[in-house]
Design an enzyme around this catalytic site. Structure first.
Site, PDB file in Angstrom:
ATOM      1  N   HIS A   1       0.831  -1.210   0.000  1.00  0.00           N
ATOM      2  CA  HIS A   1       0.000   0.000   0.000  1.00  0.00           C
ATOM      3  C   HIS A   1       0.867   1.262   0.000  1.00  0.00           C
ATOM      4  O   HIS A   1       0.450   2.309   0.488  1.00  0.00           O
ATOM      5  CB  HIS A   1      -0.986   0.009   1.180  1.00  0.00           C
TER       6      HIS A   1
ATOM      7  N   GLY B   1      -4.432 -12.382  -4.057  1.00  0.00           N
ATOM      8  CA  GLY B   1      -3.361 -11.404  -3.894  1.00  0.00           C
ATOM      9  C   GLY B   1      -2.120 -11.694  -4.714  1.00  0.00           C
ATOM     10  O   GLY B   1      -1.043 -11.183  -4.402  1.00  0.00           O
TER      11      GLY B   1
ATOM     12  N   SER C   1      -2.156 -11.188  -8.030  1.00  0.00           N
ATOM     13  CA  SER C   1      -2.246 -10.294  -9.169  1.00  0.00           C
ATOM     14  C   SER C   1      -2.718 -10.959 -10.461  1.00  0.00           C
ATOM     15  O   SER C   1      -2.166 -10.727 -11.535  1.00  0.00           O
ATOM     16  CB  SER C   1      -0.853  -9.691  -9.363  1.00  0.00           C
TER      17      SER C   1
ATOM     18  N   SER D   1      -5.425 -10.303 -11.969  1.00  0.00           N
ATOM     19  CA  SER D   1      -6.033  -9.340 -12.895  1.00  0.00           C
ATOM     20  C   SER D   1      -4.964  -8.571 -13.661  1.00  0.00           C
ATOM     21  O   SER D   1      -5.119  -8.346 -14.872  1.00  0.00           O
ATOM     22  CB  SER D   1      -7.012  -8.404 -12.186  1.00  0.00           C
TER      23      SER D   1
ATOM     24  N   GLU E   1      -7.872  -0.413 -14.640  1.00  0.00           N
ATOM     25  CA  GLU E   1      -8.385  -0.748 -13.294  1.00  0.00           C
ATOM     26  C   GLU E   1      -9.045   0.472 -12.651  1.00  0.00           C
ATOM     27  O   GLU E   1     -10.116   0.380 -12.067  1.00  0.00           O
ATOM     28  CB  GLU E   1      -7.239  -1.190 -12.379  1.00  0.00           C
TER      29      GLU E   1
ATOM     30  N   ASP F   1       1.361  -3.766  -9.631  1.00  0.00           N
ATOM     31  CA  ASP F   1       1.087  -5.090 -10.202  1.00  0.00           C
ATOM     32  C   ASP F   1       1.338  -5.145 -11.703  1.00  0.00           C
ATOM     33  O   ASP F   1       2.070  -6.020 -12.180  1.00  0.00           O
ATOM     34  CB  ASP F   1      -0.342  -5.534  -9.859  1.00  0.00           C
TER      35      ASP F   1
HETATM   36  C1  GLA Z   1      -3.036  -4.490  -4.716  1.00  0.00           C
HETATM   37  C2  GLA Z   1      -2.917  -3.310  -5.678  1.00  0.00           C
HETATM   38  C3  GLA Z   1      -1.506  -2.733  -5.690  1.00  0.00           C
HETATM   39  C4  GLA Z   1      -0.977  -2.465  -4.285  1.00  0.00           C
HETATM   40  C5  GLA Z   1      -1.234  -3.675  -3.383  1.00  0.00           C
HETATM   41  C6  GLA Z   1      -0.894  -3.400  -1.956  1.00  0.00           C
HETATM   42  O1  GLA Z   1      -2.285  -5.555  -5.191  1.00  0.00           O
HETATM   43  O2  GLA Z   1      -3.267  -3.711  -6.975  1.00  0.00           O
HETATM   44  O3  GLA Z   1      -1.482  -1.557  -6.482  1.00  0.00           O
HETATM   45  O4  GLA Z   1      -1.516  -1.287  -3.763  1.00  0.00           O
HETATM   46  O5  GLA Z   1      -2.581  -4.111  -3.428  1.00  0.00           O
HETATM   47  O6  GLA Z   1       0.462  -3.197  -1.814  1.00  0.00           O
END
Ligand code: GLA
Length: 391
Positions: A34, A123, A125, A127, A159, A171
């Site tokens: 984040h 988590g 990624s 997408s 997104e 991501d």
């Molecule tokens: C998701 C978001 C990223 C990042 C993470 C947290 O994966 O797509 O942009 O903010 O959460 O680090």
């Protein structure tokens, strides 16, 4: 996993033509959670889970998409693309097509066969892998040169504007730029980056708590808004700042009185996390992996207590891993509210680690975790055929 030959054969059966194939990977973030949408630093690595797209151009402006994962097909007209998401898998490819076209990349019609082995909603990624694979394939098929950073920005735009998730650049950026055996240290403000070598004797072991991050999009957007509010309030005392990146911990403490407690803690997470990213990257560069465990532990604690994005299962998974021999660091990874932990584990211990953590996690929660032993891998690639040189 579908091989390239399988994919070409499936494409041939469905669309009766040859195709080019593109891959884009999922990712795991080592540290820097984040921080991307706060103009900060992140340290992700691409991993061997891939979204694969077989594609061939058409003579019209139609996109014909088939998703193997959803066993579903759909068609869209590039001259009448939807303006926003419909809550359907096609939101990702159509979102990318829309953002590319809006940014001046004229695309050609194409047939696409899409398959992915990136686990969904945990988590890693999935997408971004989907968007980058499709974006790369569409750009190449329309003979546009590939600028990887620009492609990542287009996927983020999809997104943000189309899907409605206010995510940062991390991501798609790592999915575009990943390098085998390396993590990538990214400055999310300047988009300058450098590769950080990962020790050969360590595996990236990802433990899936099997808790899906439901409702996470709403919480994610709330966290982002809280950070923006933090900047607005601190900005009353420090007018030059434009993101939490610009605030030091000393300044945060000095102006704590301006902030409600929750906003203060959100800011503290981001500011301390940026510092941990630098320290982890430096330790890796200097081969000092013994320094990582406390940094990973502090990162997890900060996400649990200050950013409040962990959940009991993630905390259990981290606690089980952290004490084991051969573990150089354990923390939750990604957006939070479920999903996975990342563990740096000595290669020779990784099998044993996997078995022990799986058994202990099951007895603590009643859930059987998926555990993936990964290595850092390459970013998006054209792996078969080449649409850029054919007409
Ligand atoms: C998701 C978001 C990223 C990042 C993470 C947290 O994966 O797509 O942009 O903010 O959460 O680090």
């Amino acid at each position: 996993m579908t091989t390239i030959q399988d994919l070409l054969a499936k494409f041939q059966r469905r669309f009766s033509s040859r195709a080019a194939v593109y891959h884009a990977p999922g990712r795991v973030n080592l540290v820097g959670e984040h921080t991307d949408y706060n103009d900060g630093f992140v340290l992700p690595a691409a991993i061997g889970f891939l979204c694969s797209v077989a594609i061939a151009p058409r003579n019209d402006r139609k996109l014909v998409l088939y998703s193997e994962s959803f066993d579903s097909s759909m068609e869209a007209d590039l001259d009448a693309l939807p303006r926003k998401a419909a809550g359907h898998w096609s939101d990702y490819p159509l979102g990318v097509a829309t953002s590319l076209e809006k940014s001046g990349y004229r695309l050609s019609g194409a047939n696409l066969y899409i398959t992915s082995d990136v686990p969904l909603g945990v988590g890693l990624s999935s997408s971004a892998a989907f968007e980058v694979a499709v974006g790369y394939a569409l750009l190449d098929t329309a003979h546009h040169p590939i600028d990887r950073t620009r492609l990542a920005q287009m996927c983020q735009r999809a997104e943000n504007e189309f899907v409605g998730a206010h995510v940062g650049i991390m991501d798609p950026f790592i999915s575009c730029h990943g390098r085998a055996e390396h993590a990538l240290l990214l400055d999310c403000r300047s988009l300058e980056f450098q590769f950080v070598p990962l020790p050969a004797k360590v595996k990236l072991v990802i433990c899936n708590t099997m808790v899906k991050h439901q409702h996470a999009a709403g919480e994610y957007n709330t966290r982002r808004a809280e950070c923006e509010e933090g900047v607005r309030l601190i900005g009353k005392a420090l007018p030059g700042i434009s993101a939490l990146r610009d605030v030091t911990l000393v300044q945060l403490e000095q102006h704590r009185g301006l902030l409600p407690d929750a906003i203060y803690r959100r800011c503290r997470h981001v500011i301390t996390e940026n510092d941990r990213v630098q320290k982890v990257a430096t330790a890796l560069e200097n081969g000092k992996i013994g320094e990582l465990a406390p940094l990973f532990a502090a990162s997890h604690q900060s996400m649990r207590d200050d950013y409040e994005i962990s959940c009991p299962e993630l905390d259990i998974m981290v606690a089980l891993a952290a004490g084991k021999t051969g573990v150089y660091g354990a923390r939750m990874t990604g957006g939070g509210f479920g999903g996975c932990t990342i563990n740096l584990v000595a290669t020779e211990r990784s099998m044993e680690f996997q078995q022990q953590v799986a058994a202990e996690y099951y007895s603590a929660t009643g859930l059987r975790p998926d555990i993936y032993v990964c290595a850092a891998s390459q970013g998006a690639e054209n792996v078969a055929g080449d649409n850029s040189s054919t007409d």
